[in-house]
Design a protein around this motif. Structure first.
Motif, PDB file in Angstrom:
ATOM      1  N   ASN A  95      27.115  84.503  47.536  1.00  0.00           N
ATOM      2  CA  ASN A  95      28.215  84.106  46.640  1.00  0.00           C
ATOM      3  C   ASN A  95      27.886  82.875  45.812  1.00  0.00           C
ATOM      4  OD1 ASN A  95      29.928  86.204  47.563  1.00  0.00           O
ATOM      5  ND2 ASN A  95      30.429  84.976  49.369  1.00  0.00           N
ATOM      6  N   GLU A  96      26.664  82.807  45.304  1.00  0.00           N
ATOM      7  CA  GLU A  96      26.274  81.694  44.439  1.00  0.00           C
ATOM      8  C   GLU A  96      25.193  82.155  43.474  1.00  0.00           C
ATOM      9  OE1 GLU A  96      23.572  78.793  46.593  1.00  0.00           O
ATOM     10  OE2 GLU A  96      24.393  79.897  48.301  1.00  0.00           O
ATOM     11  N   ALA A  97      25.025  81.381  42.427  1.00  0.00           N
ATOM     12  CA  ALA A  97      23.979  81.677  41.455  1.00  0.00           C
ATOM     13  C   ALA A  97      22.618  81.290  42.026  1.00  0.00           C
ATOM     14  CB  ALA A  97      24.245  80.915  40.161  1.00  0.00           C
ATOM     15  N   ALA A  98      21.560  81.843  41.421  1.00  0.00           N
ATOM     16  CA  ALA A  98      20.198  81.537  41.865  1.00  0.00           C
ATOM     17  C   ALA A  98      19.246  81.931  40.745  1.00  0.00           C
ATOM     18  CB  ALA A  98      19.866  82.285  43.152  1.00  0.00           C
ATOM     19  N   TYR A  99      17.979  81.653  40.963  1.00  0.00           N
ATOM     20  CA  TYR A  99      16.934  82.137  40.070  1.00  0.00           C
ATOM     21  C   TYR A  99      16.218  83.299  40.741  1.00  0.00           C
ATOM     22  CZ  TYR A  99      17.428  77.959  37.177  1.00  0.00           C
ATOM     23  OH  TYR A  99      17.918  76.980  36.352  1.00  0.00           O
ATOM     24  N   GLY A 107      12.531  73.539  40.123  1.00  0.00           N
ATOM     25  CA  GLY A 107      11.425  72.766  39.567  1.00  0.00           C
ATOM     26  C   GLY A 107      10.069  73.197  40.064  1.00  0.00           C
ATOM     27  N   LYS A 108      10.031  73.967  41.126  1.00  0.00           N
ATOM     28  CA  LYS A 108       8.756  74.400  41.707  1.00  0.00           C
ATOM     29  C   LYS A 108       8.328  75.791  41.237  1.00  0.00           C
ATOM     30  CE  LYS A 108       9.319  71.617  45.892  1.00  0.00           C
ATOM     31  NZ  LYS A 108       9.267  71.597  47.389  1.00  0.00           N
ATOM     32  N   ILE A 109       9.163  76.440  40.428  1.00  0.00           N
ATOM     33  CA  ILE A 109       8.896  77.804  39.992  1.00  0.00           C
ATOM     34  C   ILE A 109       8.938  77.871  38.469  1.00  0.00           C
ATOM     35  CG2 ILE A 109       9.697  80.197  40.060  1.00  0.00           C
ATOM     36  CD1 ILE A 109       8.592  79.284  42.682  1.00  0.00           C
ATOM     37  N   LYS A 110       7.909  78.483  37.882  1.00  0.00           N
ATOM     38  CA  LYS A 110       7.865  78.620  36.422  1.00  0.00           C
ATOM     39  C   LYS A 110       8.417  79.963  35.953  1.00  0.00           C
ATOM     40  CE  LYS A 110       3.894  75.535  35.758  1.00  0.00           C
ATOM     41  NZ  LYS A 110       2.498  75.410  35.248  1.00  0.00           N
ATOM     42  N   ASP A 111       8.057  81.026  36.637  1.00  0.00           N
ATOM     43  CA  ASP A 111       8.443  82.365  36.183  1.00  0.00           C
ATOM     44  C   ASP A 111       9.811  82.735  36.736  1.00  0.00           C
ATOM     45  OD1 ASP A 111       7.596  82.592  38.837  1.00  0.00           O
ATOM     46  OD2 ASP A 111       7.058  84.704  38.574  1.00  0.00           O
ATOM     47  N   ARG A 112      10.841  82.074  36.284  1.00  0.00           N
ATOM     48  CA  ARG A 112      12.162  82.276  36.871  1.00  0.00           C
ATOM     49  C   ARG A 112      13.165  82.758  35.834  1.00  0.00           C
ATOM     50  NH1 ARG A 112      11.736  76.450  36.284  1.00  0.00           N
ATOM     51  NH2 ARG A 112      13.453  75.650  34.995  1.00  0.00           N
ATOM     52  N   VAL A 113      14.150  83.506  36.315  1.00  0.00           N
ATOM     53  CA  VAL A 113      15.249  83.997  35.483  1.00  0.00           C
ATOM     54  C   VAL A 113      16.545  83.622  36.184  1.00  0.00           C
ATOM     55  CG1 VAL A 113      16.366  86.025  34.483  1.00  0.00           C
ATOM     56  CG2 VAL A 113      13.863  85.943  34.656  1.00  0.00           C
ATOM     57  N   TYR A 114      17.426  82.950  35.467  1.00  0.00           N
ATOM     58  CA  TYR A 114      18.707  82.540  36.048  1.00  0.00           C
ATOM     59  C   TYR A 114      19.606  83.756  36.219  1.00  0.00           C
ATOM     60  CZ  TYR A 114      23.342  80.535  36.593  1.00  0.00           C
ATOM     61  OH  TYR A 114      24.597  80.239  37.061  1.00  0.00           O
ATOM     62  N   LEU A 115      20.241  83.872  37.390  1.00  0.00           N
ATOM     63  CA  LEU A 115      21.177  84.954  37.675  1.00  0.00           C
ATOM     64  C   LEU A 115      22.489  84.383  38.198  1.00  0.00           C
ATOM     65  CD1 LEU A 115      18.842  87.442  39.616  1.00  0.00           C
ATOM     66  CD2 LEU A 115      19.458  87.518  37.189  1.00  0.00           C
ATOM     67  N   GLU A 167      25.591  88.845  38.692  1.00  0.00           N
ATOM     68  CA  GLU A 167      24.351  89.544  38.362  1.00  0.00           C
ATOM     69  C   GLU A 167      23.515  89.823  39.614  1.00  0.00           C
ATOM     70  OE1 GLU A 167      23.872  87.922  33.771  1.00  0.00           O
ATOM     71  OE2 GLU A 167      23.033  86.751  35.428  1.00  0.00           O
ATOM     72  N   ILE A 168      23.525  88.892  40.557  1.00  0.00           N
ATOM     73  CA  ILE A 168      22.841  89.139  41.832  1.00  0.00           C
ATOM     74  C   ILE A 168      23.509  90.301  42.564  1.00  0.00           C
ATOM     75  CG2 ILE A 168      22.329  88.187  44.116  1.00  0.00           C
ATOM     76  CD1 ILE A 168      22.144  85.420  42.745  1.00  0.00           C
ATOM     77  N   LYS A 215      19.591  90.982  29.613  1.00  0.00           N
ATOM     78  CA  LYS A 215      18.789  90.178  30.543  1.00  0.00           C
ATOM     79  C   LYS A 215      18.448  90.956  31.804  1.00  0.00           C
ATOM     80  CE  LYS A 215      20.803  86.931  32.991  1.00  0.00           C
ATOM     81  NZ  LYS A 215      21.456  85.656  33.397  1.00  0.00           N
ATOM     82  N   ILE A 216      19.452  91.618  32.403  1.00  0.00           N
ATOM     83  CA  ILE A 216      19.228  92.314  33.661  1.00  0.00           C
ATOM     84  C   ILE A 216      18.354  93.547  33.458  1.00  0.00           C
ATOM     85  CG2 ILE A 216      20.319  93.499  35.587  1.00  0.00           C
ATOM     86  CD1 ILE A 216      20.656  90.431  35.501  1.00  0.00           C
ATOM     87  N   GLY A 217      18.573  94.257  32.352  1.00  0.00           N
ATOM     88  CA  GLY A 217      17.726  95.409  32.058  1.00  0.00           C
ATOM     89  C   GLY A 217      16.276  95.015  31.901  1.00  0.00           C
ATOM     90  N   LYS A 218      16.029  93.952  31.160  1.00  0.00           N
ATOM     91  CA  LYS A 218      14.659  93.477  30.977  1.00  0.00           C
ATOM     92  C   LYS A 218      14.062  92.990  32.287  1.00  0.00           C
ATOM     93  CE  LYS A 218      14.628  92.082  26.106  1.00  0.00           C
ATOM     94  NZ  LYS A 218      14.452  90.942  25.172  1.00  0.00           N
ATOM     95  N   LEU A 219      14.864  92.294  33.095  1.00  0.00           N
ATOM     96  CA  LEU A 219      14.355  91.794  34.364  1.00  0.00           C
ATOM     97  C   LEU A 219      13.880  92.950  35.248  1.00  0.00           C
ATOM     98  CD1 LEU A 219      15.909  89.065  36.619  1.00  0.00           C
ATOM     99  CD2 LEU A 219      15.180  91.227  37.616  1.00  0.00           C
ATOM    100  N   ILE A 220      14.689  93.986  35.377  1.00  0.00           N
ATOM    101  CA  ILE A 220      14.322  95.110  36.244  1.00  0.00           C
ATOM    102  C   ILE A 220      13.097  95.837  35.704  1.00  0.00           C
ATOM    103  CG2 ILE A 220      15.081  97.353  37.137  1.00  0.00           C
ATOM    104  CD1 ILE A 220      17.930  96.165  37.269  1.00  0.00           C
ATOM    105  N   MET A 221      13.061  96.088  34.392  1.00  0.00           N
ATOM    106  CA  MET A 221      11.908  96.783  33.815  1.00  0.00           C
ATOM    107  C   MET A 221      10.653  95.925  33.883  1.00  0.00           C
ATOM    108  SD  MET A 221      13.413  99.039  30.605  1.00  0.00           S
ATOM    109  CE  MET A 221      14.307  97.709  29.791  1.00  0.00           C
TER     110      MET A 221
END
Length: 256
Positions: A166-170, A185-193, A197-198, A224-230
């Motif tokens: 029940n919270e946002a994440a990357y 800060g420790k991750i570069k390849d991240r997408v906010y969700l 969306e989670i 965003k979600i479509g691109k993330l999954i693909m």
């Protein structure tokens, strides 16, 4: 000339192309043998009884023989499903094309039955669907990539082990996992969700194929979600974009 006895297989036609004047070569994904190539001799001749079983996207039963080449031949065939409704819908045709093109590039020789059952359920879901066809396509991708050993971790943060509820994440492609906000800060390849969306991705993963169309799309950023999954699917399978999936990328961009 045949070199072995006839064998019976059920399968989906992933691709078809003409061969010589009156024949076709079809690529078929079967429960029993995985992906096979079949030389459908003479199917383009008038009234050939095997023509309907050589069309792309149909499900058919084949009684095969093995030739001296790498191809199978058809002794007899039986059409099992035409999917007459969904195979007239342009959007579904594109989704099915992307699915078939993906399978042609990636089928794992150890999971025929699992993938066959998934494809069977997804094609049936498309046939019966009235809305939210994108859910069915994304559902196939995330279930298939999970079967292939890359199931995303949607329960805990990969770096901290913190449970995410029940919270946002990357989401991190590298770790195939959610990452808590305090570890960004420790991750570069991240997408906010967002939490919605989670939850959407979880539902896509765990909902049965027949119920995917009922998942609400209104609470997510669909592009965003479509691109993330693909993107995730292509990256983990080490594939570049191909024409049919490229069309889907462009279509969701155009919906902005």
């Amino acid at each position: 000339m045949a070199t072995s006895d006839s064998s019976k297989v059920d399968g989906f036609v992933l691709r078809e192309f003409p061969y010589k004047e009156s024949s076709k070569i079809i690529e078929v994904f079967t429960r029993e043998l995985g992906k096979i190539s079949i030389l459908a001799k003479g199917v383009l001749r008038p009234k050939n009884k095997n023509l309907s079983a050589s069309m792309r996207f149909v499900k058919a039963r084949y009684f095969l023989y093995k030739t001296k080449t790498n191809f199978y031949g058809i002794r007899e065939s039986e059409l099992l499903e035409t999917y007459s409704k969904s195979n007239k819908n342009f959007d579904i045709i594109v989704y099915k094309s992307a699915i078939c093109d993906l399978l042609l590039r990636t089928i794992d020789h150890t999971q025929f039955e699992t993938t066959y059952k998934l494809l069977d359920n997804i094609f049936e879901a498309f046939e019966k669907s009235e809305k939210n066809r994108a859910n069915i396509f994304y559902g196939f991708l995330i279930k298939y990539i999970s079967f292939s050993g890359f199931k995303p971790n949607l329960g805990t943060s990969a770096l901290s082990g913190k449970k995410i509820t029940n919270e946002a994440a990357y989401f991190s492609y590298e770790y195939s996992s959610l990452i808590s906000l305090d570890m960004r800060g420790k991750i570069k390849d991240r997408v906010y969700l967002s939490k919605d969306e989670i939850n959407y991705i979880k539902k896509i993963l765990y909902t049965s194929s027949s119920d995917l169309e009922n998942i609400d799309l209104s609470l997510i950023d669909q592009e965003k979600i479509g691109k993330l999954i693909m993107d995730y699917c292509l990256e983990k399978l080490e594939l570049k974009k191909f024409n049919s999936i490229e069309w889907i990328y462009k279509s969701i961009e155009n919906r902005r």
